[in-house]
Design a protein around this motif. Structure first.
Motif, short mmCIF file in Angstrom:
data_model
loop_
_atom_site.label_atom_id
_atom_site.label_comp_id
_atom_site.label_asym_id
_atom_site.label_seq_id
_atom_site.Cartn_x
_atom_site.Cartn_y
_atom_site.Cartn_z
N VAL A 91 56.33 -14.66 -23.12
CA VAL A 91 56.96 -14.26 -21.87
C VAL A 91 56.42 -15.09 -20.70
CG1 VAL A 91 57.16 -12.38 -20.18
CG2 VAL A 91 57.55 -11.93 -22.61
N HIS A 92 55.12 -15.37 -20.74
CA HIS A 92 54.47 -16.13 -19.65
C HIS A 92 54.31 -17.62 -20.01
CE1 HIS A 92 53.55 -12.47 -17.48
NE2 HIS A 92 52.94 -11.96 -18.54
N ARG A 93 55.17 -18.13 -20.90
CA ARG A 93 54.95 -19.48 -21.46
C ARG A 93 54.86 -20.58 -20.40
NH1 ARG A 93 60.22 -22.32 -22.52
NH2 ARG A 93 58.96 -23.75 -23.78
N HIS A 94 55.55 -20.44 -19.30
CA HIS A 94 55.52 -21.50 -18.27
C HIS A 94 54.34 -21.36 -17.31
CE1 HIS A 94 59.26 -23.29 -19.52
NE2 HIS A 94 59.87 -22.11 -19.50
N GLN A 95 53.55 -20.31 -17.48
CA GLN A 95 52.35 -20.14 -16.65
C GLN A 95 51.06 -20.41 -17.42
OE1 GLN A 95 54.19 -16.08 -15.64
NE2 GLN A 95 52.74 -16.40 -13.96
N VAL A 96 51.16 -20.57 -18.72
CA VAL A 96 49.96 -20.71 -19.56
C VAL A 96 49.35 -22.10 -19.44
CG1 VAL A 96 49.14 -20.79 -21.95
CG2 VAL A 96 50.65 -18.93 -21.21
N LEU A 97 48.06 -22.14 -19.07
CA LEU A 97 47.32 -23.40 -18.93
C LEU A 97 46.32 -23.62 -20.06
CD1 LEU A 97 46.52 -23.35 -15.10
CD2 LEU A 97 48.47 -24.39 -16.26
N ARG A 98 45.95 -22.52 -20.75
CA ARG A 98 44.94 -22.61 -21.81
C ARG A 98 45.36 -21.76 -22.99
NH1 ARG A 98 39.95 -20.45 -18.57
NH2 ARG A 98 41.59 -19.54 -17.26
N LEU A 99 45.08 -22.26 -24.18
CA LEU A 99 45.34 -21.51 -25.41
C LEU A 99 44.01 -21.32 -26.13
CD1 LEU A 99 48.32 -23.69 -26.69
CD2 LEU A 99 48.50 -21.53 -25.46
N GLY A 100 43.92 -20.25 -26.93
CA GLY A 100 42.68 -20.14 -27.71
C GLY A 100 42.45 -18.79 -28.33
N ALA A 101 41.35 -18.75 -29.07
CA ALA A 101 40.83 -17.54 -29.70
C ALA A 101 39.34 -17.79 -29.88
CB ALA A 101 41.51 -17.27 -31.03
N VAL A 102 38.61 -16.80 -30.33
CA VAL A 102 37.17 -17.02 -30.51
C VAL A 102 36.93 -18.08 -31.57
CG1 VAL A 102 34.98 -15.98 -31.18
CG2 VAL A 102 36.60 -14.69 -29.75
N PHE A 103 37.59 -17.93 -32.73
CA PHE A 103 37.43 -18.89 -33.82
C PHE A 103 38.74 -19.60 -34.10
CE2 PHE A 103 34.11 -15.71 -34.75
CZ PHE A 103 32.99 -16.55 -34.78
N SER A 113 40.03 -20.26 -36.89
CA SER A 113 40.76 -19.58 -37.97
C SER A 113 41.67 -18.49 -37.41
CB SER A 113 39.77 -18.98 -38.98
OG SER A 113 38.86 -18.11 -38.33
N ALA A 114 41.20 -17.76 -36.39
CA ALA A 114 42.00 -16.70 -35.79
C ALA A 114 43.21 -17.28 -35.06
CB ALA A 114 41.15 -15.87 -34.83
N PHE A 115 43.04 -18.41 -34.40
CA PHE A 115 44.16 -19.03 -33.69
C PHE A 115 45.22 -19.51 -34.67
CE2 PHE A 115 46.30 -22.38 -31.24
CZ PHE A 115 46.68 -21.64 -30.13
N ILE A 173 42.95 -26.35 -26.10
CA ILE A 173 42.77 -25.20 -26.98
C ILE A 173 41.28 -24.89 -27.03
CG2 ILE A 173 42.99 -24.29 -29.34
CD1 ILE A 173 45.26 -26.34 -29.75
N GLU A 174 40.92 -23.66 -26.73
CA GLU A 174 39.51 -23.27 -26.76
C GLU A 174 39.24 -22.37 -27.96
OE1 GLU A 174 36.14 -20.88 -24.12
OE2 GLU A 174 37.91 -21.72 -23.12
N ALA A 175 38.33 -22.80 -28.82
CA ALA A 175 37.94 -22.02 -30.00
C ALA A 175 36.72 -22.68 -30.61
CB ALA A 175 39.08 -21.98 -31.03
N VAL A 176 36.00 -21.94 -31.42
CA VAL A 176 34.88 -22.52 -32.16
C VAL A 176 35.45 -23.42 -33.25
CG1 VAL A 176 32.91 -22.07 -33.65
CG2 VAL A 176 33.33 -20.59 -31.67
N VAL A 177 35.15 -24.72 -33.19
CA VAL A 177 35.62 -25.66 -34.21
C VAL A 177 34.46 -26.47 -34.78
CG1 VAL A 177 38.01 -25.88 -33.43
CG2 VAL A 177 36.25 -27.33 -32.41
N THR A 178 33.23 -25.97 -34.60
CA THR A 178 32.06 -26.62 -35.18
C THR A 178 31.66 -25.86 -36.44
OG1 THR A 178 30.67 -25.32 -33.67
CG2 THR A 178 31.22 -27.57 -33.01
N GLY A 179 30.73 -26.44 -37.20
CA GLY A 179 30.28 -25.80 -38.44
C GLY A 179 31.42 -25.67 -39.43
N THR A 180 31.52 -24.52 -40.08
CA THR A 180 32.57 -24.32 -41.09
C THR A 180 33.95 -24.29 -40.46
OG1 THR A 180 32.31 -21.92 -40.93
CG2 THR A 180 31.04 -23.04 -42.64
N MET A 181 34.05 -24.03 -39.15
CA MET A 181 35.35 -24.02 -38.49
C MET A 181 35.94 -25.42 -38.32
SD MET A 181 36.40 -20.94 -37.91
CE MET A 181 35.55 -19.68 -38.84
N ALA A 182 35.14 -26.46 -38.56
CA ALA A 182 35.65 -27.83 -38.45
C ALA A 182 36.75 -28.10 -39.47
CB ALA A 182 34.50 -28.82 -38.64
#
Length: 570
Positions: free
Chosen positions: A174-186, A188-190, A265-274
């Motif tokens: 719904v807010h697609r034209h206002q979104v500046l950042r995407l993400g999840a904690v990990f 895998s979740a994204f 995109i903000e998320a943990v992508v180090t370690g096993t998440m790489a």
């Protein structure tokens, strides 16, 4: 709060960062004094120290421990004893910065809570992030244009992950034209969210088109109330835009099409998440930087990435000396790391005189992190993370996360080590005995080619009655034996894995792939041909080499899965 006040607040935080990192050694000693003073009356510290406030006594007498060492204390608290067994009281929190203009739009961050279970004394046990989202710090936070989320709080706090995911994605669209950042904690979740969107975009578009939630899809009262504010009126034009994008044959680069103003995109992508980086780059078309901002765990907040837009392979975290008292077990330099990790295990007694302070680590060297905390009563606790010193910010060391010590498999928040895997396989292989079958050898692999990912076990099974074999592979016996073996392995793994499988659905059904006779001999030959020593060879319990996986998969004779919905309770 207006923009000028927020800007001043950010500058103030940066000045504080400079002061802390210039005085790393001094800050750490003072912090340890504070920790000991606040916890001087705990049973745990008094067990080792007659004067629980003396830093030198602490460093000389308090041992380095793992969870197994403090588990009896935690169990006593769970059963109703006072938390002063190990902890005096509570503290902490911190930071932000970098890409300009983030206060001019919204962040589509997908956050989820997990269900909690009570201890015998009634204390709720839940993941640290769930505690934060349910706390007043999150629910009563003041308006902040730098952290304006698309997801309503009620959607984040919904314990039904499917309804939560649906509502959060719907709000993001719904807010697609206002979104500046995407993400999840990990990461895998994204990626699970993208997979969910692929399966449900038609329903999401229908809700946007009609301006109302489908009453059969979302039944949670909090979600329905919150989304009524998001879906204020029918919007067929927006629904048509999203539908045209989602109907494309390829979803390569779809994130930039759905959210055209997104900057990263903000998320943990180090370690096993790489392992999820290629998939994230596919869905973003390689156009969105992958940002890791912080290094933290359930036990403690450790540090920040002061160069958040760097390549994920180059991420280093500056450990903040006011977050906890940090010490380090030396694991050698670049040439000796793997050998020393192989030789050690979590049960080994670490001589306290071998520990290195935060201010005295050396560039290029590898260490295992040990922490003493304010809040949760952990003293010289082995986190299990292996780090390499990459440099310094002022006098504060910067570290690259290398791996979790002894972890062989991980898909999401699950961390399965070699010992736990072996115990689980040992339980499952007993089911073969009534059929005169023997598990000759096994290895494993974390398969993230599907969403959610899942554990794969390669089993070479010998049937002791030749009439029941086919090409050296055990026959099916009956339709339930190997799926039952899969379930037994899962049921024998730890609580976090079982929660991910049964409740969160962030890990898929475990798979056993039966391979032909002689497969593991061929694997050994392959390793030796690549420079390994036959005298030192042992079957790897987790396969990571492309050549090894190709060999194993070329010899698979049959595949079996545990049930999609397990019958056991986490």
């Amino acid at each position: 709060m207006d923009g000028k006040k927020l800007e001043y607040k950010g500058e103030e935080a940066l000045r504080e960062l400079e002061k802390l990192t210039e005085r790393t050694g001094e800050v750490q000693v003072n912090l340890l004094k504070d920790i000991l003073m606040k916890n001087k009356n705990t049973e745990y510290l008094n067990k080792y120290m007659k004067e629980p406030t003396e830093v030198t006594t602490f460093k000389r007498l308090v041992p380095v421990v793992t969870y197994a060492d403090i588990q009896p204390y935690i169990q006593r608290i769970a059963n109703g004893e006072d938390s002063s067994l190990i902890s005096g009281q509570t503290i902490t929190e911190m930071l932000r910065r970098y890409v300009p203009g983030l206060d001019k739009g919204k962040a589509m961050y997908l956050y989820f809570v997990k269900s909690e279970t009570p201890t015998p004394s009634g204390i709720p046990t839940r993941p640290v992030l769930t505690s934060y989202y349910k706390s007043k710090h999150f629910k009563c936070r003041p308006p902040d244009p730098f952290n304006d989320y698309t997801s309503p709080d009620q959607a984040i706090l919904c314990t039904d992950n499917r309804q939560s995911m649906y509502c959060q994605l719907l709000a993001g669209l719904v807010h697609r034209h206002q979104v500046l950042r995407l993400g999840a904690v990990f990461a895998s979740a994204f990626l699970r969210a993208i997979s969910f969107l692929e399966r449900n975009w038609v329903h999401l578009c229908n809700d946007i088109r009609t301006g109302s939630l489908d009453s059969t899809t979302i039944v949670d009262p909090g979600c329905r109330t919150a989304m009524s504010d998001v879906l204020r009126s029918p919007n067929p034009l927006l629904a048509d835009e999203i539908e045209a994008i989602c109907r494309c044959k390829s979803w390569k680069g779809i994130l930039c099409q759905l959210w055209p103003r997104a900057k990263y995109i903000e998320a943990v992508v180090t370690g096993t998440m790489a392992q999820y980086i290629p998939a994230l780059n596919f869905y973003s078309g390689g156009k969105l930087p992958l940002v890791c901002t912080m290094y933290a765990s359930s036990e403690c907040y450790f540090g920040v990435n002061l160069n958040p837009l760097c390549d994920p392979a180059e991420v280093s975290y500056t450990l903040l000396p006011n977050m906890g008292y940090f010490e380090f077990i030396p694991l050698g330099d670049n040439g000796r790391l793997l050998l020393m990790m192989d030789a050690g295990n979590e049960e080994e007694v670490v001589p306290v005189d071998k520990l290195v302070d935060l201010a005295h680590v050396r560039p290029g060297c590898y260490y295992e992190l040990v922490v003493t905390t304010f809040a949760v009563g952990l003293y010289r606790y082995r986190i299990g993370d292996v780090l390499q010193v990459t440099g310094f910010y002022n006098r504060a060391p910067q570290f690259r996360f290398i791996c979790r010590r002894n972890v062989v498999l991980s898909i999401d928040t699950d961390k399965t080590n070699e010992e736990d895997l072996h115990k689980s396989v040992s339980m499952a292989k007993k089911l073969l005995e009534p059929y005169n079958a023997l598990l000759v050898e096994y290895t494993s692999y974390a398969d993230t080619s599907t969403i959610p990912g899942h554990y794969v076990l390669y089993w070479e099974v010998l049937h002791l009655q030749h009439s029941s074999t086919t090409n050296g592979v055990v026959s099916l016996f009956d339709a339930h034996l190997l799926p039952e073996c899969c379930s037994t392995v899962e049921e024998s793994l730890d609580y976090v894995y079982r929660r991910c499988r049964a409740y969160d659905k962030s890990v898929g059904p475990l798979e056993i792939r039966l391979v032909g006779a002689g497969t593991f001999d061929a694997l050994m030959d392959l390793c030796i041909s690549q420079g390994g020593s036959i005298n030192q060879y042992k079957t790897p319990r987790c396969i990571k080499s492309a050549a090894g996986l190709e060999l194993l998969n070329s010899r698979v004779k049959a595949c079996f899965f545990s049930p999609r919905d397990p019958t056991w309770i986490p």
